[in-house]
Design an enzyme around this catalytic site. Structure first.
Site, PDB file in Angstrom:
ATOM      1  N   ALA A 151      -0.134  11.812  -1.534  1.00 27.29           N
ATOM      2  CA  ALA A 151       1.009  12.409  -2.232  1.00 27.29           C
ATOM      3  C   ALA A 151       1.741  13.397  -1.328  1.00 27.29           C
ATOM      4  CB  ALA A 151       0.523  13.084  -3.513  1.00 27.29           C
ATOM      5  N   ARG A 152       1.372  14.670  -1.402  1.00 32.39           N
ATOM      6  CA  ARG A 152       2.016  15.707  -0.600  1.00 32.39           C
ATOM      7  C   ARG A 152       0.950  16.633  -0.036  1.00 32.39           C
ATOM      8  NH1 ARG A 152       5.480  12.653  -0.277  1.00 32.39           N
ATOM      9  NH2 ARG A 152       7.691  12.830  -0.893  1.00 32.39           N
ATOM     10  N   GLU A 204       2.423  19.754   7.763  1.00 35.37           N
ATOM     11  CA  GLU A 204       3.590  18.966   8.155  1.00 35.37           C
ATOM     12  C   GLU A 204       4.874  19.764   8.060  1.00 35.37           C
ATOM     13  OE1 GLU A 204       3.912  15.354   5.963  1.00 35.37           O
ATOM     14  OE2 GLU A 204       1.804  14.873   6.207  1.00 35.37           O
ATOM     15  N   HIS A 244       1.287  10.236   7.483  1.00 37.90           N
ATOM     16  CA  HIS A 244       2.257  10.109   6.392  1.00 37.90           C
ATOM     17  C   HIS A 244       2.941   8.735   6.413  1.00 37.90           C
ATOM     18  CE1 HIS A 244       4.653  12.722   3.448  1.00 37.90           C
ATOM     19  NE2 HIS A 244       4.920  11.475   3.175  1.00 37.90           N
TER      20      HIS A 244
END
Length: 455
Positions: A226-227, A256, A287
């Site tokens: 996801a994040r 990131e 990612h």
């Protein structure tokens, strides 16, 4: 309508929008400040994650009607302020849900069967079987936090593994035949595997932290596609060290940058990240969960379809007919004996404004033009002593050429001196010609933005 594309995407995107009657401009390299100078000319923008669309940018975009995000999340956009200004936000989570779900599935199977680890062992001549027994998913309980498009796609892939799938979401009644919706507390009591599929919001920042991890009854495998900022990496590493988390598959990282590239500009790796890259029970990817060949095309297709469905321009004839009907006028019929009626172009004034604006080059292009001409001439005339390198800020290369040039002059009474001067002179001549034959924008992108020092 006129659209500015800020990131390169599948060519299908621009092709379909053009066929539907939209005007499309591409600007993939200009800095944000330069884009802000021209953004008022556009009705829409399409981007991935090049830079943050903040209040300053949105205030400059006085005519903006929509923002198309070629991806699932909108965290790089000030959504609340954009909506206040009546700007429609368009994303495409449907475009890469298959890619994300399959990547999460692949990470989970890799971890539970130690595939990456045993591959490295065999590559080093180590053959161990008993020590490397895997874990089956059958009979296990998999928990999904965030049961939207991505979570549902992952649950669907789990159907054939004969495992129990639970989901937790802040929205009620999102469970389906693939996953039973439960409270967070029940999910923590039952799961053997946890997969995160939440967007990046203030509420999900560091959602996975020490209190959350400690709340799980059993040790578990953890997957995050996801994040990165949804996980407190320090707390996750502590849980990996203690065994509370058996292993982790991380496609995203807390560290990131927005562009997802050049993650550590200062070359200082955080201690927790150093642990992750060396841990045997951690699998990392850059990612790319939603970054497949197929998803690139799907994302472009879906964004194009959504923009066309909502904003497709009417033809000039249709617009004139609508105006005539609204004004009570009869719509004129075609008469072969008469020349066609001149149609009004409702975008004519805007097009004139656009053309005038484009005649005024942005500041960064003007600077590139000046430096291109100066550096090109100096390279041709004085390239053997590297003056053009200093003009462009390449001091190291300039010093090298200057040193060689001086050495050439000092040893000019010998053959080697003439050879040195000839070689450095040729370098300058070639670079000068290259500089002067490049377009201003190409010169800016190559030698000023991306800092390419040589040919």
């Amino acid at each position: 309508m006129k659209i500015l594309h800020l990131d390169k995407n599948h060519p299908l995107l621009i092709e379909e929008l053009t066929n539907a009657g939209f005007e499309n401009d591409e600007n993939y390299y200009a800095p944000k400040e330069a884009i802000e100078q021209i953004i008022h000319q556009y009705d829409g923008i399409v981007l991935r994650s090049r830079f943050k669309i903040d209040k300053t940018f949105l205030d400059a975009a006085s005519n903006l009607k929509f923002i198309g995000r070629v991806g699932a999340g909108l965290e790089n956009i000030d959504c609340e302020y954009a909506q206040q200004k009546g700007i429609q936000l368009i994303a495409a989570p449907e475009g890469n849900r298959t890619a994300v779900a399959e990547h999460a599935m692949g990470m989970l199977l890799n971890l539970t069967n130690k595939l990456n680890y045993v591959n490295n062992e065999i590559s080093n001549g180590i053959w161990k079987r008993e020590e490397n027994r895997g874990i089956e998913l059958e009979g296990k309980t998999v928990g999904i936090i965030g049961y939207g498009v991505m979570g549902k796609a992952f649950a669907q892939r789990l159907k054939g593994f004969n495992c129990t799938v639970l989901c937790y979401d802040i929205l009620p009644h999102v469970g389906d035949g693939n996953a039973q919706q439960v409270s967070l507390q029940e999910l923590q009591q039952r799961v053997d595997v946890l997969s995160l599929h939440t967007p990046e919001t203030p509420e999900t920042h560091h959602l996975i932290n020490k209190p959350m991890i400690d709340g799980f009854l059993k040790s578990f495998w953890f997957i995050n596609t996801a994040r990165g900022k949804s996980v407190n990496t320090d707390d996750l590493v502590d849980a990996l060290k203690s065994g509370k988390v058996k292993g982790a598959g991380l496609d995203v990282l807390e560290y990131e940058k927005t562009s997802f590239e050049n993650m550590f500009s200062d070359n200082e790796l955080p201690e927790s990240f150093r642990y992750l890259i060396n841990a045997e029970n951690v699998l990392l990817s850059p990612h790319i969960a939603g970054w497949t060949i197929e998803s690139k095309e799907k994302l472009a297709q879906i964004i194009a379809q959504k923009i066309i469905r909502i904003f497709k321009p009417k033809s000039s004839n249709a617009m004139e007919e609508n105006n005539n009907v609204e004004n009570g006028n009869q719509v004129p019929q075609n008469n072969p004996q008469q020349p066609p009626v001149q149609q009004n172009n409702p975008y004519g004034n805007q097009q004139n404004q656009y053309q005038q604006a484009y005649q005024q080059q942005p500041a960064y292009i003007q600077e590139a033009n000046s430096k291109k001409i100066l550096a090109g001439i100096l390279a041709i005339i004085l390239g053997h002593i590297g003056v053009h390198k200093f003009v462009l800020g390449y001091n190291t290369e300039g010093i090298i050429l200057l040193t060689l040039g001086i050495a050439g002059y000092v040893t000019a009474c010998f053959v080697i001196g003439y050879f040195i001067l000839f070689a450095t002179g040729i370098i300058g001549l070639v670079e000068g010609i290259i500089y002067l034959t490049k377009s201003d924008e190409d010169f800016y992108n190559t030698y000023m933005r991306n800092r390419k020092p040589w040919f």
